[in-house]
Design a protein around this motif. Sequence first.
Motif, mmCIF file in Angstrom:
data_model
loop_
_atom_site.group_PDB
_atom_site.id
_atom_site.type_symbol
_atom_site.label_atom_id
_atom_site.label_comp_id
_atom_site.label_asym_id
_atom_site.label_seq_id
_atom_site.Cartn_x
_atom_site.Cartn_y
_atom_site.Cartn_z
ATOM 1 N N GLU A 1 -6.696 5.066 -0.371
ATOM 2 C CA GLU A 1 -6.899 3.661 -0.248
ATOM 3 C C GLU A 1 -8.280 3.225 0.111
ATOM 4 O O GLU A 1 -8.857 2.105 -0.403
ATOM 5 C CB GLU A 1 -6.049 2.997 0.755
ATOM 6 C CG GLU A 1 -4.732 3.175 0.539
ATOM 7 C CD GLU A 1 -3.782 2.887 1.726
ATOM 8 O OE1 GLU A 1 -4.230 2.356 2.577
ATOM 9 O OE2 GLU A 1 -2.297 2.715 1.261
ATOM 10 N N GLU A 2 -8.990 3.792 0.905
ATOM 11 C CA GLU A 2 -10.494 3.591 1.216
ATOM 12 C C GLU A 2 -11.322 3.713 0.221
ATOM 13 O O GLU A 2 -12.241 3.133 -0.159
ATOM 14 C CB GLU A 2 -10.816 4.446 2.602
ATOM 15 C CG GLU A 2 -10.290 4.008 3.898
ATOM 16 C CD GLU A 2 -10.602 4.854 5.011
ATOM 17 O OE1 GLU A 2 -11.258 5.810 4.499
ATOM 18 O OE2 GLU A 2 -10.052 4.688 5.858
ATOM 19 N N THR B 1 -6.123 3.727 -5.285
ATOM 20 C CA THR B 1 -4.600 3.283 -5.514
ATOM 21 C C THR B 1 -4.724 1.688 -6.137
ATOM 22 O O THR B 1 -3.507 1.377 -6.367
ATOM 23 C CB THR B 1 -4.244 3.208 -3.972
ATOM 24 O OG1 THR B 1 -4.922 2.220 -3.449
ATOM 25 C CG2 THR B 1 -4.032 4.529 -3.233
ATOM 26 N N THR B 2 -5.663 1.146 -6.523
ATOM 27 C CA THR B 2 -5.865 -0.070 -7.185
ATOM 28 C C THR B 2 -5.143 0.147 -8.565
ATOM 29 O O THR B 2 -5.361 0.751 -9.341
ATOM 30 C CB THR B 2 -7.440 -0.476 -7.395
ATOM 31 O OG1 THR B 2 -7.998 -0.380 -6.094
ATOM 32 C CG2 THR B 2 -7.305 -1.966 -7.850
ATOM 33 N N THR C 1 0.677 3.837 1.936
ATOM 34 C CA THR C 1 0.984 4.291 3.183
ATOM 35 C C THR C 1 2.282 3.461 4.010
ATOM 36 O O THR C 1 2.828 4.162 4.812
ATOM 37 C CB THR C 1 -0.297 3.879 4.090
ATOM 38 O OG1 THR C 1 -0.518 2.530 3.864
ATOM 39 C CG2 THR C 1 -1.585 4.826 3.695
ATOM 40 N N ALA D 1 -3.018 9.381 1.737
ATOM 41 C CA ALA D 1 -2.885 7.975 0.998
ATOM 42 C C ALA D 1 -4.032 7.064 1.915
ATOM 43 O O ALA D 1 -4.382 6.410 1.133
ATOM 44 C CB ALA D 1 -1.516 7.722 1.376
ATOM 45 N N GLU D 2 -4.505 7.201 3.067
ATOM 46 C CA GLU D 2 -5.347 6.336 3.844
ATOM 47 C C GLU D 2 -6.639 6.530 2.891
ATOM 48 O O GLU D 2 -7.561 5.731 2.927
ATOM 49 C CB GLU D 2 -5.365 6.524 5.135
ATOM 50 C CG GLU D 2 -4.162 6.017 5.920
ATOM 51 C CD GLU D 2 -4.109 6.232 7.396
ATOM 52 O OE1 GLU D 2 -4.857 7.200 7.893
ATOM 53 O OE2 GLU D 2 -3.428 5.683 8.079
ATOM 54 N N ARG E 1 0.919 -1.156 0.110
ATOM 55 C CA ARG E 1 -0.057 -0.140 0.046
ATOM 56 C C ARG E 1 1.000 1.128 -0.026
ATOM 57 O O ARG E 1 1.910 1.283 0.413
ATOM 58 C CB ARG E 1 -0.913 0.003 1.134
ATOM 59 C CG ARG E 1 -1.868 -1.128 1.270
ATOM 60 C CD ARG E 1 -2.798 -1.252 2.348
ATOM 61 N NE ARG E 1 -2.239 -0.861 3.778
ATOM 62 C CZ ARG E 1 -1.674 -1.702 4.447
ATOM 63 N NH1 ARG E 1 -1.802 -3.061 4.088
ATOM 64 N NH2 ARG E 1 -0.939 -1.503 5.709
ATOM 65 N N PRO F 1 2.672 1.834 -5.664
ATOM 66 C CA PRO F 1 2.508 2.336 -4.525
ATOM 67 C C PRO F 1 3.544 3.251 -4.166
ATOM 68 O O PRO F 1 3.007 4.450 -3.385
ATOM 69 C CB PRO F 1 2.585 1.138 -3.614
ATOM 70 C CG PRO F 1 3.311 0.149 -4.517
ATOM 71 C CD PRO F 1 3.045 0.531 -5.950
#
Length: 308
Positions: free
Chosen positions: A251-252, A256-257, A223, A247-248, A221, A261
């Motif tokens: 991701e949620e 970021t898929t 992060t 970043a978090e 990830r 990273p």
Amino acid sequence: MATRDIYETAFDEDVQTDTESNQCPECDGRVTTNAVETVCEDCGLVIEEQRLDHGPEWRGFDEDERDRTGAPLTAARHDRGLSTEIGRGTDANGNELSGQKRRRLARMRREQTRGRFQSKAERNLAHGLGEVRRLASALELSESIRDQACQLFRSAQNEDLLRGRSIEAIAAASVHGACRCNGRSQLLDDILTVATVAESRVTNAYKTLNKELGLPAKPVRPTMYIPRLASDLDCPERIRRRARVLAEAAEEAGVTTGVHPAGFAAACLYTAGQEQGRWVTQYAVAESGNVTPTTVQAHYETLKEQVA
């Protein structure tokens, strides 16, 4: 016929006869105790066994008092660290040896080196584990990750994955796999910097290990790369925290898929720096994340849309 009339006592059994009150529970015969077991001499009943204390024979807590127990077993050596090392020049007390004894030790050392490996597979294992130790030392990895990488190399050899592949490539892939399994933000380019093989070989070797051994590699990830890139760029703590929040949130949201990273983490640091009024160039963050400035710019636009 009694058991004592059949078996003879060996030199190391140290037989001790208990008192008459301690008799055999079956035949009331005489009981003797040696270093291994307690047995009745008349009927042969084993009353108690494994009386040896398998723990250390020292009680001191000073390291100097525990040298005689030897080094612990380690997976980083092909023989688990149980090999014999023949010294040079002096004896155990530090006294200088005579010329005749030095020549004798030289001959013993030569024969010991020749007989150290019993097969070509064991020789390859020693070479591969040595390469793993070298990479772990150059990357300043912990001993636990180093031992896991060594065990991964052993598993690859046991599954016959070294056939047709470079030992150095499998060793580098084992280090990379151990870092991935422990969630360590170690770039593949960092391993390639100290490795002696090309990137394509290491990548193919890692894919083989991941497929054949089923590595429990954790997803990487953005992060995970924030602290490392922030340390390389000497970013203040407030920019680091803001970049982690960005970043978090990404991701949620699933942004970021499928992205690099490290490149996305670099874009988060660049975005946080722009918000805090700190001038961090795209080239600097891109070089730290080993991506191009175009990648940082693309992720920066994505983050601006998300924040907006």
